[in-house]
Structures are given as C-alpha cells and as structure tokens.
Design an enzyme around this catalytic site. Sequence first.
Site, PDB file in Angstrom:
ATOM      1  CB  SER A  15      -5.781   0.561   3.590  1.00 14.97           C
ATOM      2  OG  SER A  15      -5.804  -0.820   3.284  1.00 14.97           O
ATOM      3  CB  CYS A  17      -8.993  -5.576  10.688  1.00 16.55           C
ATOM      4  SG  CYS A  17     -10.552  -6.233  10.069  1.00 16.55           S
ATOM      5  CB  THR A  26     -13.600   0.965  10.411  1.00 19.91           C
ATOM      6  OG1 THR A  26     -13.029  -0.326  10.648  1.00 19.91           O
ATOM      7  CG2 THR A  26     -13.398   1.357   8.965  1.00 19.91           C
ATOM      8  N   GLY A  37     -10.434   9.209   8.552  1.00 22.74           N
ATOM      9  CA  GLY A  37     -11.738   8.917   9.150  1.00 22.74           C
ATOM     10  C   GLY A  37     -12.731  10.017   8.809  1.00 22.74           C
ATOM     11  N   GLY A  69     -16.657   6.827   7.287  1.00 23.29           N
ATOM     12  CA  GLY A  69     -17.439   7.936   6.746  1.00 23.29           C
ATOM     13  C   GLY A  69     -17.678   9.035   7.771  1.00 23.29           C
ATOM     14  CB  SER A 101     -16.319   6.504   3.271  1.00 23.02           C
ATOM     15  OG  SER A 101     -16.002   5.469   4.157  1.00 23.02           O
ATOM     16  CE  LYS A 146      -9.251  -5.445   1.589  1.00 26.06           C
ATOM     17  NZ  LYS A 146     -10.132  -4.863   2.629  1.00 26.06           N
ATOM     18  CB  SER A 147      -4.888  -5.004   4.667  1.00 26.82           C
ATOM     19  OG  SER A 147      -4.970  -3.738   5.286  1.00 26.82           O
ATOM     20  CE  LYS A 197      -6.558   2.973   8.654  1.00 25.61           C
ATOM     21  NZ  LYS A 197      -7.084   2.705   7.294  1.00 25.61           N
TER      22      LYS A 197
HETATM   23  C1  DHB Z   1     -11.724  -4.701   6.871  1.00 27.23           C
HETATM   24  C2  DHB Z   1     -10.455  -4.355   7.302  1.00 27.23           C
HETATM   25  C3  DHB Z   1     -10.272  -3.199   8.046  1.00 27.23           C
HETATM   26  O1  DHB Z   1      -9.062  -2.808   8.518  1.00 27.23           O
HETATM   27  C4  DHB Z   1     -11.367  -2.397   8.327  1.00 27.23           C
HETATM   28  O2  DHB Z   1     -11.176  -1.285   9.026  1.00 27.23           O
HETATM   29  C5  DHB Z   1     -12.633  -2.740   7.902  1.00 27.23           C
HETATM   30  C6  DHB Z   1     -12.813  -3.902   7.176  1.00 27.23           C
HETATM   31  C7  DHB Z   1     -11.952  -5.959   6.129  1.00 27.23           C
HETATM   32  O3  DHB Z   1     -11.303  -6.267   5.129  1.00 27.23           O
HETATM   33  O4  DHB Z   1     -12.854  -6.698   6.547  1.00 27.23           O
END
Ligand code: DHB
Length: 299
Positions: free
Chosen positions: A19, A125, A188, A238, A212, A261, A43-44, A160
């Site tokens: 995503s 996020c 992340t 990851g 990354g 990445s 994308k979310s 996730k």
């Molecule tokens: C964003 C969303 C995430 O799930 C992530 O891991 C990093 C950034 C974002 O859109 O800000």
Amino acid sequence: MLETSVGKLRLERPGMVASGIMDETGQSMIRMLSSGAGAVVTKSIGSRPNPGHPNPTFTELKGGYINAMGLPNPGIELFGEEMAVAVKSGNIIGSIYGSSPEEFSTLAGKMEEYGAAAVELNLSCPHAKGYGIELGTDPAIVKAVVSAVKSSVSIPVWTKLTPNTHLIKNLASAVQEAGGDAVVAINTVKAMVISPQFGKPILSNKFGGLSGPAIRSIGVRAVFDIRTAVDIPIVGVGGISDWKDAAQYMMAGASAFQIGSAIGTKGIEVFENINRDLERFMKDYGYGSISDMVGVAHE
Ligand code: DHB
C-alpha cells in the site's frame, strides 16, 4: 512454481505491491499487475477526500525512506472509478483506514462492492491521530475492528500490523480470535529526521514512517514471532528488494510478500527480477513450491 495462496486467495506470483506506492489510479495498478506483481494493495482509502499533510512529506535517507503523507486519498466514493478500471486486470486488495469499527465496516463493504479480492485494514499508520497506531496497538480494539468487518463482508479480511509495539504477537492473536483471514506485517517504523542547518524536523508532521532496507530485519523478526502465535496466513512486508529478502520473510513464516520502497529505488522491474531469481534459488535448493519454503526457519 511461484504460485501461492493467502488463505482462500490464490496468487500466481508471491509478490504484491504494498500500500502507498503506484496504487492510486486504475492505470498505475494495471501497470504493476503487468510488471510481475501477483496483486496490488491500494493506497489506504478513507470515508472522505483527504488532502494529506503539507510538504515536506517525504525524504530519502541511508537505508530507506521516511514519509508522513497524511493518508492523502480521494475518499471511498470517488475511488470507485479507479477500482472499476483496475479490478478487470487482476487481484486488487483494498486498503482502508478509519476511526471506528463501524467506519471500517462501511469502507470494507464498498471495497467488496467495487470488486476487491480482499481488504487490508490499515491499523498501523505511525502518525495519524485517531487512526493508525492509536487504534492498532490495543489488542481489544484490533479485535473489535476485525470482528465488525468480518461480519459485514464475505471477501477475505487482512490486517496490517504496526511494529511500533512490544505486543505484536498479542495483536496477531487478536486478529485470529476475531476471525481475521490474514496478518500483514509490518507497516512502517515511527521515525524522525532533523535538519542540523534549520535546527528542526524535516517533515512538516515532525514524525513519519521509516521504510526500506533499514527495517527489513525488524519485519523478519516480527513475522517469525507472529508465526509462533497464530495459524492464520502471514503476508511479509518491510525492506524487501531482492530474492534473498523475500526468501527470509517466507522462511520466517510468510506465505506471500509485499514490496513498497524498492519500487522507488529499483524500478518496477523489481518484481520480474525477484520472480526469476527466486525460481532459480528454489530449483537449486530443492524447493518445489513456495509452500515448501514457508516457515522452514522454525524447524
Ligand atoms: C502513511 C500511512 C502509513 O500507513 C504509513 O505507514 C506511512 C505513511 C501516510 O499516508 O502518511
């Protein structure tokens, strides 16, 4: 040789687009499916259009990227147009974010209506207030969200998880108890970069998510740990950029993997390269299928 499955979802190739990259338009998703990805995670998407954070939202550093985009997206209604274009070409996994079980359920219902092959709940996020890790680090909330979504859709529900916790096994157990179909690990890692010249954080949001190569061994460890706690499938993500990275995640227990990445650093050829090199490795080392490799590091 490379086919695998994540629960009921069968994939011809084990690598998916993670995503947040090359997955905002129908056309970019089609391009990724034809570059050797087995699926694309969108994308979310949230309930309403969201402009995201002001710039700077992204910077490259040694070993990865750090970003705080702020979940920019057109909202679930408009995103239907992109889904309509993409779903004809292959497996599209609809990533969604929300602030309550009800909101996640409504969004998941829309993704199902649009033809998504599964939904991926972004409960992780690292910096969005009231959304990501604020929901995603509490096993009780994770359970409530997954249960609610499970009772509103019939497509597979993936969750996730964030690595920004010492309780990742408990989070995975909560997903399994709620009837979740798979765990995706990891999102992340919460991080920060400061400019010495300006004397302040580079990102407008101050904090962001690190992705990354720098986070690969955190992800491999998380997948290994999760495998000891649950039986449901795991999707590893990851810091994967070559076949060795992908093999590590599968040997830790993942049935499939995602790449984010490395699409930026290596280009979209990353999928074809990994598919070719992984197949060669499997032949050389006597693995007849992906499932033969899954979890071998535990034996
Ligand atoms: C964003 C969303 C995430 O799930 C992530 O891991 C990093 C950034 C974002 O859109 O800000």
